[in-house]
Design a protein around this motif. Sequence first.
Motif, PDB file in Angstrom:
ATOM      1  N   VAL A 121      -6.566   5.832 -15.957  1.00  4.38           N
ATOM      2  CA  VAL A 121      -5.238   5.419 -16.415  1.00  4.38           C
ATOM      3  C   VAL A 121      -4.130   6.203 -15.721  1.00  4.38           C
ATOM      4  O   VAL A 121      -2.991   5.706 -15.582  1.00  4.38           O
ATOM      5  CB  VAL A 121      -5.135   5.573 -17.955  1.00  4.38           C
ATOM      6  N   GLU A 122      -4.425   7.402 -15.248  1.00  7.91           N
ATOM      7  CA  GLU A 122      -3.412   8.226 -14.609  1.00  7.91           C
ATOM      8  C   GLU A 122      -3.291   7.985 -13.104  1.00  7.91           C
ATOM      9  O   GLU A 122      -2.454   8.611 -12.444  1.00  7.91           O
ATOM     10  CB  GLU A 122      -3.688   9.706 -14.906  1.00  7.91           C
ATOM     11  N   PHE A 123      -4.101   7.095 -12.576  1.00  9.41           N
ATOM     12  CA  PHE A 123      -3.917   6.620 -11.201  1.00  9.41           C
ATOM     13  C   PHE A 123      -2.975   5.424 -11.312  1.00  9.41           C
ATOM     14  O   PHE A 123      -3.396   4.271 -11.308  1.00  9.41           O
ATOM     15  CB  PHE A 123      -5.264   6.220 -10.611  1.00  9.41           C
ATOM     16  N   ASP A 124      -1.686   5.722 -11.406  1.00  5.81           N
ATOM     17  CA  ASP A 124      -0.734   4.675 -11.775  1.00  5.81           C
ATOM     18  C   ASP A 124       0.382   4.443 -10.759  1.00  5.81           C
ATOM     19  O   ASP A 124       1.357   3.755 -11.058  1.00  5.81           O
ATOM     20  CB  ASP A 124      -0.119   4.961 -13.150  1.00  5.81           C
ATOM     21  N   ASP A 125       0.260   4.995  -9.564  1.00  2.00           N
ATOM     22  CA  ASP A 125       1.214   4.663  -8.504  1.00  2.00           C
ATOM     23  C   ASP A 125       0.550   4.912  -7.147  1.00  2.00           C
ATOM     24  O   ASP A 125      -0.460   5.625  -7.057  1.00  2.00           O
ATOM     25  CB  ASP A 125       2.527   5.433  -8.648  1.00  2.00           C
ATOM     26  N   PRO A 126       1.081   4.315  -6.079  1.00  2.00           N
ATOM     27  CA  PRO A 126       0.418   4.381  -4.765  1.00  2.00           C
ATOM     28  C   PRO A 126       0.239   5.786  -4.208  1.00  2.00           C
ATOM     29  O   PRO A 126      -0.743   6.051  -3.505  1.00  2.00           O
ATOM     30  CB  PRO A 126       1.337   3.542  -3.870  1.00  2.00           C
ATOM     31  N   TYR A 127       1.182   6.698  -4.491  1.00  2.63           N
ATOM     32  CA  TYR A 127       1.060   8.048  -3.935  1.00  2.63           C
ATOM     33  C   TYR A 127      -0.049   8.851  -4.604  1.00  2.63           C
ATOM     34  O   TYR A 127      -0.553   9.817  -4.033  1.00  2.63           O
ATOM     35  CB  TYR A 127       2.384   8.803  -4.061  1.00  2.63           C
ATOM     36  N   ASP A 128      -0.445   8.447  -5.814  1.00  2.00           N
ATOM     37  CA  ASP A 128      -1.524   9.147  -6.505  1.00  2.00           C
ATOM     38  C   ASP A 128      -2.801   9.170  -5.673  1.00  2.00           C
ATOM     39  O   ASP A 128      -3.559  10.139  -5.708  1.00  2.00           O
ATOM     40  CB  ASP A 128      -1.828   8.484  -7.855  1.00  2.00           C
TER      41      ASP A 128
ATOM     42  N   LYS B 235       0.892   8.464   6.950  1.00  2.00           N
ATOM     43  CA  LYS B 235       0.355   7.834   5.743  1.00  2.00           C
ATOM     44  C   LYS B 235       1.040   8.383   4.493  1.00  2.00           C
ATOM     45  O   LYS B 235       1.284   7.654   3.530  1.00  2.00           O
ATOM     46  CB  LYS B 235      -1.160   8.054   5.653  1.00  2.00           C
ATOM     47  N   VAL B 236       1.352   9.680   4.503  1.00  2.00           N
ATOM     48  CA  VAL B 236       2.076  10.271   3.365  1.00  2.00           C
ATOM     49  C   VAL B 236       3.438   9.611   3.219  1.00  2.00           C
ATOM     50  O   VAL B 236       3.856   9.260   2.104  1.00  2.00           O
ATOM     51  CB  VAL B 236       2.221  11.794   3.565  1.00  2.00           C
ATOM     52  N   LYS B 237       4.141   9.424   4.323  1.00  2.00           N
ATOM     53  CA  LYS B 237       5.461   8.795   4.283  1.00  2.00           C
ATOM     54  C   LYS B 237       5.360   7.354   3.794  1.00  2.00           C
ATOM     55  O   LYS B 237       6.176   6.911   2.960  1.00  2.00           O
ATOM     56  CB  LYS B 237       6.097   8.838   5.677  1.00  2.00           C
ATOM     57  N   LEU B 238       4.374   6.621   4.295  1.00  2.12           N
ATOM     58  CA  LEU B 238       4.195   5.232   3.865  1.00  2.12           C
ATOM     59  C   LEU B 238       3.848   5.161   2.379  1.00  2.12           C
ATOM     60  O   LEU B 238       4.347   4.294   1.658  1.00  2.12           O
ATOM     61  CB  LEU B 238       3.090   4.570   4.695  1.00  2.12           C
ATOM     62  N   ALA B 239       2.992   6.086   1.924  1.00  5.74           N
ATOM     63  CA  ALA B 239       2.623   6.111   0.510  1.00  5.74           C
ATOM     64  C   ALA B 239       3.848   6.401  -0.357  1.00  5.74           C
ATOM     65  O   ALA B 239       3.998   5.825  -1.451  1.00  5.74           O
ATOM     66  CB  ALA B 239       1.536   7.154   0.261  1.00  5.74           C
ATOM     67  N   HIS B 240       4.715   7.285   0.111  1.00  5.54           N
ATOM     68  CA  HIS B 240       5.940   7.594  -0.632  1.00  5.54           C
ATOM     69  C   HIS B 240       6.853   6.372  -0.687  1.00  5.54           C
ATOM     70  O   HIS B 240       7.459   6.077  -1.736  1.00  5.54           O
ATOM     71  CB  HIS B 240       6.651   8.770   0.025  1.00  5.54           C
ATOM     72  N   ASN B 241       6.946   5.634   0.409  1.00  5.19           N
ATOM     73  CA  ASN B 241       7.745   4.405   0.420  1.00  5.19           C
ATOM     74  C   ASN B 241       7.165   3.367  -0.539  1.00  5.19           C
ATOM     75  O   ASN B 241       7.909   2.675  -1.237  1.00  5.19           O
ATOM     76  CB  ASN B 241       7.821   3.829   1.835  1.00  5.19           C
ATOM     77  N   HIS B 242       5.828   3.263  -0.565  1.00  3.24           N
ATOM     78  CA  HIS B 242       5.182   2.328  -1.492  1.00  3.24           C
ATOM     79  C   HIS B 242       5.441   2.738  -2.937  1.00  3.24           C
ATOM     80  O   HIS B 242       5.604   1.883  -3.810  1.00  3.24           O
ATOM     81  CB  HIS B 242       3.672   2.275  -1.232  1.00  3.24           C
ATOM     82  N   LEU B 243       5.485   4.049  -3.172  1.00  3.24           N
ATOM     83  CA  LEU B 243       5.784   4.542  -4.515  1.00  3.24           C
ATOM     84  C   LEU B 243       7.186   4.125  -4.942  1.00  3.24           C
ATOM     85  O   LEU B 243       7.385   3.667  -6.071  1.00  3.24           O
ATOM     86  CB  LEU B 243       5.647   6.068  -4.556  1.00  3.24           C
ATOM     87  N   ILE B 244       8.161   4.269  -4.047  1.00  2.00           N
ATOM     88  CA  ILE B 244       9.530   3.876  -4.369  1.00  2.00           C
ATOM     89  C   ILE B 244       9.605   2.385  -4.686  1.00  2.00           C
ATOM     90  O   ILE B 244      10.240   1.970  -5.662  1.00  2.00           O
ATOM     91  CB  ILE B 244      10.471   4.236  -3.201  1.00  2.00           C
ATOM     92  N   GLN B 245       8.924   1.568  -3.871  1.00  2.00           N
ATOM     93  CA  GLN B 245       8.898   0.127  -4.110  1.00  2.00           C
ATOM     94  C   GLN B 245       8.236  -0.198  -5.447  1.00  2.00           C
ATOM     95  O   GLN B 245       8.683  -1.083  -6.183  1.00  2.00           O
ATOM     96  CB  GLN B 245       8.163  -0.578  -2.969  1.00  2.00           C
ATOM     97  N   HIS B 246       7.163   0.544  -5.756  1.00  2.64           N
ATOM     98  CA  HIS B 246       6.437   0.330  -7.009  1.00  2.64           C
ATOM     99  C   HIS B 246       7.327   0.677  -8.212  1.00  2.64           C
ATOM    100  O   HIS B 246       7.388  -0.097  -9.185  1.00  2.64           O
ATOM    101  CB  HIS B 246       5.179   1.213  -7.022  1.00  2.64           C
ATOM    102  N   LEU B 247       8.019   1.791  -8.135  1.00  2.00           N
ATOM    103  CA  LEU B 247       8.903   2.181  -9.232  1.00  2.00           C
ATOM    104  C   LEU B 247      10.089   1.231  -9.367  1.00  2.00           C
ATOM    105  O   LEU B 247      10.512   0.921 -10.483  1.00  2.00           O
ATOM    106  CB  LEU B 247       9.397   3.615  -9.003  1.00  2.00           C
ATOM    107  N   TYR B 248      10.578   0.751  -8.231  1.00  5.77           N
ATOM    108  CA  TYR B 248      11.682  -0.202  -8.258  1.00  5.77           C
ATOM    109  C   TYR B 248      11.246  -1.516  -8.893  1.00  5.77           C
ATOM    110  O   TYR B 248      11.981  -2.115  -9.695  1.00  5.77           O
ATOM    111  CB  TYR B 248      12.199  -0.446  -6.840  1.00  5.77           C
TER     112      TYR B 248
END
Length: 224
Positions: free
Chosen positions: A91-98, A206-219
């Motif tokens: 349940v705590e794997f809840d965003d792409p950067y995780d 990949k870290v940068k892309l994952a962070h961008n995916h996280l922002i999109q996910h939160l948005y």
Amino acid sequence: MFILLSVAIAPGLALFSFFYLRNQMATEPRRTLLHTFIYGAILTFPILFLQYVFKEEQIFSNPLIQDILFTGVVEEFFKWFILMIAIYHHVEFDDPYDGVLYGVAISLGFATVENILYLLSYGVHTAFLRALMPVSSHALFGVVMGYYLGKSKFSKKEKVNEYISIALFAPILLHIIYNLIFVLEDHWSYLMIPFMLFLWWFGLRKVKLAHNHLIQHLYAQKKI
């Protein structure tokens, strides 16, 4: 002994802190990350035992097959397998950067115990090179694995299996290339230095892309 343990553990903690602090949008539960690190640490012993048995029984006629192929495949497979059964559906794997954090955690758990055992055998004077190459390479293999697991969990259904497969085979390929360079007797450093630079570039991308995916996910969830 205390100094040796400190020197052996320090690179793993430093690398994990580096990747953890790059996630500025959300804070992953430290307890779950600690559990993942422990899973990686525990994995060290059955993997080393398996490698020892295969070497002693001379399963492979060519020892280079074990040093180059078998080691990379077994280590990355078991890390991927544990992430899939223990973390992927958590349940705590809840965003792409995780995915990046869990991949780094399990890889550094393995690398830290391996580093302790290596320094106990060969001495503290090997610590610097160990930190630059084996420990950091394991962390970056974990970044790649975790990135694609994060992609698979938060992508369209038709892409899930593709990304899960890449999460396994991309780190295996990188690990095999690393092993291949490392066993070269002559001038291996001339190949290892550019490979490690590439690995850092690739991992940080990949870290940068994952962070961008996280922002999109939160948005998309209207959390930002």
